[in-house]
Design an enzyme around this catalytic site. Structure first.
Site, PDB file in Angstrom:
ATOM      1  N   ASN A  92       0.418   5.876  -4.690  1.00 10.53           N
ATOM      2  CA  ASN A  92       0.197   5.863  -6.016  1.00 10.53           C
ATOM      3  C   ASN A  92       0.427   7.579  -6.772  1.00 10.53           C
ATOM      4  OD1 ASN A  92       0.120   5.294  -9.070  1.00 10.53           O
ATOM      5  ND2 ASN A  92       0.338   3.572  -8.440  1.00 10.53           N
ATOM      6  N   CYS A  93      -0.419   8.350  -5.752  1.00  8.48           N
ATOM      7  CA  CYS A  93       0.032   9.684  -7.308  1.00  8.48           C
ATOM      8  C   CYS A  93       0.732  10.321  -6.837  1.00  8.48           C
ATOM      9  CB  CYS A  93      -1.271  10.466  -6.045  1.00  8.48           C
ATOM     10  SG  CYS A  93      -2.966   9.384  -7.312  1.00  8.48           S
ATOM     11  N   ASP A 118      -8.664   0.054 -11.156  1.00 10.69           N
ATOM     12  CA  ASP A 118      -9.123   0.397 -12.086  1.00 10.69           C
ATOM     13  C   ASP A 118      -8.717  -0.233 -14.013  1.00 10.69           C
ATOM     14  OD1 ASP A 118      -7.809   2.515 -11.101  1.00 10.69           O
ATOM     15  OD2 ASP A 118      -5.719   2.680 -11.718  1.00 10.69           O
ATOM     16  N   LYS A 178     -20.564  36.627  -3.813  1.00  7.47           N
ATOM     17  CA  LYS A 178     -21.267  35.806  -4.626  1.00  7.47           C
ATOM     18  C   LYS A 178     -20.014  34.714  -5.708  1.00  7.47           C
ATOM     19  CE  LYS A 178     -24.263  39.520  -6.768  1.00  7.47           C
ATOM     20  NZ  LYS A 178     -24.285  40.340  -7.967  1.00  7.47           N
ATOM     21  N   SER A 229       0.743  -1.595  -0.389  1.00 10.88           N
ATOM     22  CA  SER A 229       0.224  -0.397   0.066  1.00 10.88           C
ATOM     23  C   SER A 229       1.162   1.086   0.230  1.00 10.88           C
ATOM     24  CB  SER A 229      -1.013  -0.009   1.745  1.00 10.88           C
ATOM     25  OG  SER A 229      -1.720   1.118   1.313  1.00 10.88           O
ATOM     26  N   THR A 252     -18.013 -10.090 -10.346  1.00 12.97           N
ATOM     27  CA  THR A 252     -17.882 -10.328 -12.004  1.00 12.97           C
ATOM     28  C   THR A 252     -19.004 -11.588 -12.181  1.00 12.97           C
ATOM     29  OG1 THR A 252     -16.248 -12.494 -11.520  1.00 12.97           O
ATOM     30  CG2 THR A 252     -15.534 -10.175 -10.898  1.00 12.97           C
ATOM     31  N   TYR A 302     -14.936 -11.072  -7.042  1.00 12.99           N
ATOM     32  CA  TYR A 302     -15.202  -9.900  -7.673  1.00 12.99           C
ATOM     33  C   TYR A 302     -13.909  -9.205  -8.169  1.00 12.99           C
ATOM     34  CZ  TYR A 302     -18.878 -10.994  -4.585  1.00 12.99           C
ATOM     35  OH  TYR A 302     -20.281 -11.186  -3.433  1.00 12.99           O
ATOM     36  N   ALA A 303     -13.974  -7.664  -8.564  1.00 14.13           N
ATOM     37  CA  ALA A 303     -13.304  -6.885  -8.823  1.00 14.13           C
ATOM     38  C   ALA A 303     -13.470  -5.214  -8.707  1.00 14.13           C
ATOM     39  CB  ALA A 303     -13.217  -7.320 -10.584  1.00 14.13           C
TER      40      ALA A 303
END
Length: 552
Positions: free
Chosen positions: A41-42, A283, A434, A38, A273, A279-280
């Site tokens: 990543n960004c 990305d 505003k 973990s 799936t 399950y998936a």
């Protein structure tokens, strides 16, 4: 119950933690091909650029910390090779030992992510050509620059990773050339909003070349030569390949799971799936675009985290659903913020929606309070209802705040009329009485209720010969640059000079930003003139024209 998870990072790690919170007795195993379970990543480009100083800061969890907190068996450097649906097993290779074994499961979650797309061309996988996906990729690029003393780089691709890498390499002191295959960077943006980014990129010292198709990469002595279709090669000590990503769905496809667009894994709203016990998330999966309802692949961390949680919920008997993604995103480029959510013009048209849009210019906070920064806001809305379909903002501080408000508005199916009524926090250091979001709502409301008509920048040059353009700016602004052939009457002098305007012709009115010309249109329309306000004003028109000019 034993749950096996293939892939960590956002989707897989989130699913594992949620599973444990819901079921203290479940056996949970994560298989991660890389050395990190973990990680941020960004944040990877920012380590290369020196914004993040310590390697450990990129790691959010380790196998040891995950086990200590959640009692989850995390196996890094373990690659899933094959899924046997009938016997509910996965063949796994231990990449450190080089051995293979079989791992059973009751439920399986796939979170393989997306891999960098590498074009099929000569030299694309050669030495000193890098892609960025994992922590290992990050260290490889950083260490090569340190070791080789690289002074220049060619970045191929102007999406999220391409722009972030261009910024961080430039910040590190390298000369950077950015090659973009299409006519504009940042695919979520429309070409007019991207033009503002083009101007900023070039002003930041990065050599930007658009409409530049790459045909190969060659060695040219100590540097890499990127061969382009236009015959003007680009050279750099290193090359960063950032042309997009491809769903990592081969394992699922080989197991016979249903695949969708771009080869992504098909799932239902519960992230299940075509195989009921598999399950998936993340990305690699196909989702629904929340706004249009069309199938989409949206590779962003936020949706991946939500999907991981939803998959875990359903495995544990908690019925929850993923209602789709609208692709909300934000990018820092030096001092500029680039943000978007929902549909752009291209995707709205592809979905068959009848839309229009407004361009407004605002400030991050009250203009009289020091430090206010400009922002350009584009909001796309449905003509029939005023429903907000998408938004793009390019500017400085505060752009992220406004895109989040607009993302929430889209999720709530709000209309332009609703934006005018939003009760947003105001104090001079933070906003205006505003707010730019309110202001955009007012502009759309005026269009929807027929108080004004508008003409967009791209239609100015399509006007027939003899059309009457009216410039309502000051003498100084007019003399600094104007649309050829425009009549010049400053707004404050308009009432006394309407006799100089032809009453039998449509007037196309502009100022710098669109506000004064709107006032002019209200004056003129109530005096019998037919008129259109040029959206965004001369300032936007001139910036777009400059930003879309071909580079020499």
């Amino acid at each position: 119950m034993k749950v096996l998870i293939i892939g960590g990072v956002a989707g897989g790690a989130t699913a594992a933690a949620r599973l444990r919170r819901l079921d203290e007795n479940a056996e949970i195993v994560i298989l991660e091909r890389s050395g990190y379970i973990s990680y941020a990543n960004c944040g990877l480009p920012y380590y290369i650029g020196g914004k993040i100083m310590e390697r450990g800061e990129l790691t959010l969890q380790t196998p040891e910390s995950f086990f200590a907190r959640f009692r989850i068996d995390v196996r890094t450097r373990h690659e899933a090779l094959k899924i046997d649906k009938k016997n509910k097993t996965v063949t796994v290779r231990d990449l450190e030992k080089g051995t293979e074994y079989s791992e059973s499961y009751d439920r399986l979650i796939l979170s393989p992510g997306a891999r960098p797309a590498v074009p099929d061309m000569p030299g694309a996988e050669g030495d000193r050509v890098f892609t960025l996906r994992t922590v290992e990729d990050t260290f490889r690029i950083y260490d090569h620059i340190e070791r080789s003393g690289a002074l220049s780089a060619v970045v191929i691709g102007g999406g999220f990773i391409g722009l972030e890498m261009a910024e961080n390499l430039k910040s590190r002191g390298l000369e950077v050339t950015l090659l973009q295959r299409s006519g504009h960077v940042m695919p979520p943006l429309d070409e007019d909003m991207a033009a503002l980014v083009h101007n900023y990129i070039k002003g930041s010292g990065i050599a930007l070349r658009r409409n530049c198709a790459v045909e190969g990469i060659e060695d040219n002595g100590p540097v890499k030569r990127v061969v382009t279709k236009d015959g003007r090669p680009a050279e750099g000590d290193i090359v960063i390949m950032a042309v997009g990503v491809v769903p990592e769905s081969a394992l699922a496809g080989e197991a016979g799971l249903a695949l969708g667009i771009k080869g992504a894994i098909k799932t239902d709203e519960h992230m299940q799936t075509s195989e009921k016990d598999i399950y998936a998330v993340g990305d690699a999966v196909e989702v629904k675009n929340f706004v249009s309802g069309e199938d989409a692949v949206i590779s962003l961390a936020g949706p991946a985290n939500k999907q991981g949680r939803i998959a875990a919920d359903n495995i544990c008997g908690v019925k929850s659903s993923f209602k789709g993604s609208q692709g909300s995103s934000v990018l820092k480029l030096f001092g500029m913020t680039i943000a978007s959510t929902g549909l752009n013009e291209r995707t709205a048209a592809a979905a068959g929606l009848e839309y229009d849009y407004v361009i407004t210019n605002g400030m991050s906070h009250a203009a009289y309070y020091p430090g206010a920064e400009p922002m350009t806001v584009k909001i796309i809305f449905e003509k029939s209802s005023g429903r907000i379909l998408g938004a793009q903002i390019v500017g400085g501080s505060g752009a992220d705040k406004r895109i989040d408000v607009l993302a929430t508005a889209i999720r709530a199916n709000m209309t332009a009329f609703d934006l005018t009524e939003l009760d947003l926090a105001y104090a001079p250091p933070y906003s205006s009485a505003k707010d730019p979001v309110n202001m955009a709502g007012y502009v759309m409301e005026n269009l929807l209720t027929g108080k004004v008509k508008q003409l967009h920048w791209r239609d100015v040059e399509k006007l027939p010969e003899g059309s009457v353009l009216l410039d309502t700016r000051t003498d100084f602004e007019y003399n600094s640059g104007h649309i050829e052939g425009a009549i010049h009457i400053p707004l404050d002098d308009l009432r006394e000079n309407m006799d100089k305007l032809p009453e039998d012709k449509t007037l196309y009115v502009y100022c710098h930003s669109g506000l004064r010309s709107y006032i002019a249109c209200r004056i003129l329309s109530q005096n019998g003139f037919d008129c259109f306000n040029i959206s965004g004003g001369y300032g936007f028109y001139a910036q777009v024209k400059t930003g879309l000019q071909d580079e020499k």
